[in-house]
Design a protein around this motif. Structure first.
Motif, PDB file in Angstrom:
ATOM      1  N   VAL A 249     -10.902   1.423  -7.438  1.00 18.46           N
ATOM      2  CA  VAL A 249      -9.779   0.564  -7.044  1.00 18.46           C
ATOM      3  C   VAL A 249      -8.466   1.315  -7.242  1.00 18.46           C
ATOM      4  O   VAL A 249      -7.561   1.253  -6.400  1.00 18.46           O
ATOM      5  CB  VAL A 249      -9.792  -0.757  -7.853  1.00 18.46           C
TER       6      VAL A 249
ATOM      7  N   ALA B 136      -3.289  -6.310  -0.214  1.00 15.21           N
ATOM      8  CA  ALA B 136      -2.347  -5.547  -1.033  1.00 15.21           C
ATOM      9  C   ALA B 136      -2.263  -4.101  -0.587  1.00 15.21           C
ATOM     10  O   ALA B 136      -1.231  -3.465  -0.715  1.00 15.21           O
ATOM     11  CB  ALA B 136      -2.747  -5.627  -2.502  1.00 15.21           C
ATOM     12  N   LYS B 137      -3.370  -3.559  -0.050  1.00 12.60           N
ATOM     13  CA  LYS B 137      -3.290  -2.154   0.350  1.00 12.60           C
ATOM     14  C   LYS B 137      -2.755  -1.997   1.765  1.00 12.60           C
ATOM     15  O   LYS B 137      -2.591  -0.892   2.241  1.00 12.60           O
ATOM     16  CB  LYS B 137      -4.643  -1.463   0.156  1.00 12.60           C
ATOM     17  N   GLY B 138      -2.492  -3.127   2.443  1.00 15.90           N
ATOM     18  CA  GLY B 138      -1.791  -3.047   3.717  1.00 15.90           C
ATOM     19  C   GLY B 138      -2.655  -3.175   4.957  1.00 15.90           C
ATOM     20  O   GLY B 138      -2.272  -2.719   6.020  1.00 15.90           O
TER      21      GLY B 138
ATOM     22  N   GLY C  96       0.798  -1.214   0.000  1.00 17.98           N
ATOM     23  CA  GLY C  96       0.000   0.000   0.000  1.00 17.98           C
ATOM     24  C   GLY C  96       0.830   1.263   0.000  1.00 17.98           C
ATOM     25  O   GLY C  96       0.679   2.114  -0.847  1.00 17.98           O
TER      26      GLY C  96
ATOM     27  N   ILE D 224      -8.051   3.725  -4.463  1.00 22.41           N
ATOM     28  CA  ILE D 224      -7.617   3.042  -3.242  1.00 22.41           C
ATOM     29  C   ILE D 224      -6.118   2.754  -3.315  1.00 22.41           C
ATOM     30  O   ILE D 224      -5.377   2.967  -2.356  1.00 22.41           O
ATOM     31  CB  ILE D 224      -8.414   1.735  -3.040  1.00 22.41           C
TER      32      ILE D 224
ATOM     33  N   GLU E 239     -10.591   4.099   5.083  1.00 18.63           N
ATOM     34  CA  GLU E 239      -9.848   3.060   5.792  1.00 18.63           C
ATOM     35  C   GLU E 239      -8.409   3.005   5.287  1.00 18.63           C
ATOM     36  O   GLU E 239      -7.459   2.948   6.065  1.00 18.63           O
ATOM     37  CB  GLU E 239     -10.530   1.716   5.562  1.00 18.63           C
ATOM     38  N   THR E 240      -8.273   3.035   3.964  1.00 22.11           N
ATOM     39  CA  THR E 240      -6.936   2.946   3.370  1.00 22.11           C
ATOM     40  C   THR E 240      -6.096   4.162   3.722  1.00 22.11           C
ATOM     41  O   THR E 240      -4.916   4.051   4.064  1.00 22.11           O
ATOM     42  CB  THR E 240      -7.053   2.825   1.846  1.00 22.11           C
TER      43      THR E 240
ATOM     44  N   MET F  37      -1.410  -2.200  -5.698  1.00 24.95           N
ATOM     45  CA  MET F  37      -1.812  -3.097  -6.770  1.00 24.95           C
ATOM     46  C   MET F  37      -3.233  -2.808  -7.224  1.00 24.95           C
ATOM     47  O   MET F  37      -4.115  -2.528  -6.412  1.00 24.95           O
ATOM     48  CB  MET F  37      -1.724  -4.522  -6.249  1.00 24.95           C
TER      49      MET F  37
ATOM     50  N   GLN G 100     -14.249   2.500   2.440  1.00 23.39           N
ATOM     51  CA  GLN G 100     -13.110   1.710   1.970  1.00 23.39           C
ATOM     52  C   GLN G 100     -11.917   2.593   1.643  1.00 23.39           C
ATOM     53  O   GLN G 100     -10.770   2.206   1.843  1.00 23.39           O
ATOM     54  CB  GLN G 100     -13.515   0.864   0.757  1.00 23.39           C
TER      55      GLN G 100
END
Lengths: 353, 313
Positions: free
Chosen positions: A177, B211-213, A101, A180, A127-128, A106, A124
């Motif tokens: 995506v 993948a995003k951790g 991340g 993200i 969160e990231t 990806m 979502q």
């Protein structure tokens, strides 16, 4: 490792255990990926493209493992040697969380299933964002999420944030995506067949978006694809994979107009654009080798009409065609006979693509 | 959503009406011998008089109308043979609370143990905790319930020294019946939680999250478990409501004055009013359970919405 190299893979071997047998899925890949470039990894299904890039994120399936080799990764732009880590040595999740991340992100193939169906898009994204900016307030995370959606070209981001994935179309989901993936300012973006599941008109939009973001954010992008049409539009360099090895790597023009490996010739000859009306399209005879067997020599030799005796005995080394163009075929050995690429491949030079 | 629920409820009433009417009619086709304890010694006149008195000689539609008329006035009638003359409502009022109490406690216990077991098995998939759990699930599923009920009874009373006969006032006597009732559900929930969680963890969104951790612990509890629980949500209201049906075996092993086996007894005795009342109640509760389950689904899964077409993919 050069200062402008961000990932340097050295003699990487990846194996899988499957029902007691061992599969040699990646067989000694060496590849340098440069900071800020856009490289495409092409090859047919099962050639190991996805597995290769999954090793960068520690996301091999549980029966797969790195047998030997190095994946050196530069974690910042300082150019100092202290910032280099060997991803092949990573074992714990804690180590990987420093990479996933925030360093390497990806984008996966199917946007229809890549998002959690029970969470709003905003959640979502937030969160990231929060994952990698600990201590950021909820409001700031939300602002950042809205900004990210705007960046990837989604209208009315405030309203869209409150919606669930099923309220988005395929192309829009892939944009989410991508948002993200970019949420934590990664330095490398892996796009694993990012457009395969989308229809053609959307494909072009998504590729354009990734390309623009790459320029804007100085991202290093790695495309995995079997669609050479996609490659021609977005990549600076191409690496051709066959049976778990990179057999030819070079700039886009070099691979398209001066290909040197018989497999690359065969791959290019299969392009439907090069077909002649009324004639059958070209297809490569035979099947890829069984990865359970130890492969001797050049893996492509049994399907290669130009194969030499030595192709069956010894693995060819890389021969330099130009400073940027390397190829693994005995045909480039000074002692080898002169072989001209097939007629179809030469048609590429006439600008048929 | 409101209009959907209204439609759903109306349709349920039709179902209920059909079920009850069919059972009502079928009961009337039973041989008349069943209505009497000493049929052989009765004269035909006595029999006729009794049947007349109970209204069993009236034409079927008349009986049916009478039944529904009583029902509208909240009158389920009196037991004719099980406990002659006692109002059905009174019989039920005595027995339902016992079955519901034990059933609810055991269901809560089953959820409280089964879900963590399922999660544990998922986390250690293919390793020892998973193997032990799977062995337990297979054992419970494969062995007839009566067998492990008897084992629990045997070892519970001999080794743990717990009392055998149930007594309303002695809490120690609750232990064995509750364990017996819960153990099957523990295996059931553990199995499905494991299965749905493993299904979820192979989905692409989980890969993207990795993948995003997102760390695996957060991922397990906040995303995989939550999503895996959705299909189970639908069944919990029904299982909760149906606890009042009780368990034939467990209640008879420990002599619990519950609902278990009441329907079977009522049918054997040809106690028409009691059978009708029980069928009505059971069908009504099952239908309510399903409706609540469906409503619960819309609350936890945004893809499911009532009334609108094409909400989900």
């Amino acid at each position: 490792m050069d200062k402008d190299t961000i990932i340097s893979v050295k003699d990487l071997h990846v194996k899988f255990t499957l029902r007691g047998a061992i599969l040699n899925v990646i067989r000694g890949i060496s590849l340098d990926i440069h900071q800020g470039e856009s490289i495409a990894i092409v090859g047919e299904s099962g050639s190991g493209k996805s597995v290769f890039t999954k090793t960068f994120l520690g996301m091999l399936d549980s029966n797969g493992y790195i047998d030997s080799g190095e994946i050196l990764f530069r974690t910042d732009d300082s150019g100092s040697d202290e910032s280099i880590v060997d991803l092949a040595k990573f074992t714990t999740e804690k180590e990987w969380l420093t990479i996933r991340g925030r360093q390497i992100a990806m984008v996966m193939q199917d946007p229809m299933t890549s998002l959690n169906p029970l969470r709003t898009i905003g959640k979502q994204l937030e969160e990231t964002v929060l994952l990698h900016h600990k201590g950021m307030s909820k409001e700031d995370a939300h602002k950042r999420a809205v900004q990210l959606l705007t960046d990837v070209g989604i209208n009315e981001p405030e309203r869209r944030c409150k919606q669930y994935p099923h309220e988005f179309s395929g192309g829009m989901r892939q944009r989410v995506v991508i948002a993200i993936a970019l949420a934590c300012d990664p330095r490398v973006l892996i796009c694993d067949e990012p457009t395969t599941a989308l229809d053609v008109t959307i494909q072009a939009q998504i590729l354009k978006l990734i390309h623009e973001l790459q320029q804007k954010l100085n991202l290093t992008t790695i495309y995995i694809t079997h669609d050479l049409g996609v490659v021609a539009n977005v990549a600076d360099r191409i690496a051709v994979m066959y049976a778990g090895d990179i057999i030819e790597v070079g700039d886009v023009n070099e691979i398209f107009y001066q290909p040197c490996h018989p497999y690359t010739w065969a791959l290019l000859s299969s392009l439907p654009q090069l077909g002649i009306k009324g004639e059958d399209l070209y297809s490569i005879a035979g099947t890829p080798p069984n990865l359970q067997m130890e492969i001797k020599g050049d893996a492509f030799a049994p399907r290669n009409p130009y194969a030499l005796k030595i192709d069956y005995l010894e693995r060819p080394p890389f021969f330099d065609v130009s400073p940027t163009h390397k190829v693994r075929t005995w045909l480039k050995d000074p002692r080898a006979p002169q072989v001209e690429p097939p007629e179809t491949v030469n048609r590429l030079g006439e600008g048929r693509l | 959503m409101a209009s959907y629920i209204v439609k759903r409820v109306l349709r349920s009433f039709i179902t209920l009406f059909l079920v009850v009417t069919i059972v009502f009619c079928l009961l009337r086709f039973m041989p008349v011998e069943g209505y009497f304890n000493n049929f052989d010694k009765m004269t035909p006149e006595q029999i006729e008089r009794q049947l007349d008195a109970r209204g069993l000689n009236d034409p079927l539609p008349t009986q049916l109308v009478r039944f529904y008329n009583d029902l509208v006035h909240m009158d389920l009638g009196e037991s004719i043979k099980y406990r002659p003359g006692v109002p059905i409502t009174e019989i039920l009022a005595q027995r339902i609370p016992m079955s519901m109490l034990l059933g609810t406690i055991s269901l809560v216990l089953a959820l409280a143990l089964g879900i963590p077991f399922g999660r544990l098995m998922t986390r250690y998939k293919g390793r020892i905790p998973d193997h032990i759990g799977t062995a337990f699930v297979v054992l419970i599923q494969a062995v007839p319930a009566v067998v492990y009920y008897l084992f629990i009874q045997m070892y519970g009373t001999s080794l743990a020294g717990l009392p055998l006969l149930f007594s309303r006032t002695n809490l120690a006597t609750y232990v064995l019946p509750i364990i017996s009732l819960a153990i099957g559900n523990i295996a059931y929930y553990a199995m499905w939680v494991r299965r749905y969680m493993i299904d979820e963890s192979n989905k692409d969104y989980v890969k993207l999250a990795i993948a995003k951790g997102v760390n695996s612990r957060t991922l397990m509890s906040k995303q995989i478990f939550r999503n895996a629980f959705v299909p189970l949500v639908q069944y919990i209201p029904t299982s909760l409501i149906l606890t009042l049906v009780g368990s034939i075996y467990v209640e008879s092993i420990y002599s619990i004055p519950g609902m278990g086996g009441l329907l079977v007894k009522a049918i054997q005795m040809q106690d028409n009013t009691l059978v009708q009342a029980l069928v009505l109640i059971y069908s009504f509760l099952s239908i309510i359970g399903l409706i609540i389950g469906d409503i619960a689904m819309t609350l936890v899964d945004p893809r499911i919405s009532f009334g609108k077409k094409g909400g989900a993919r």
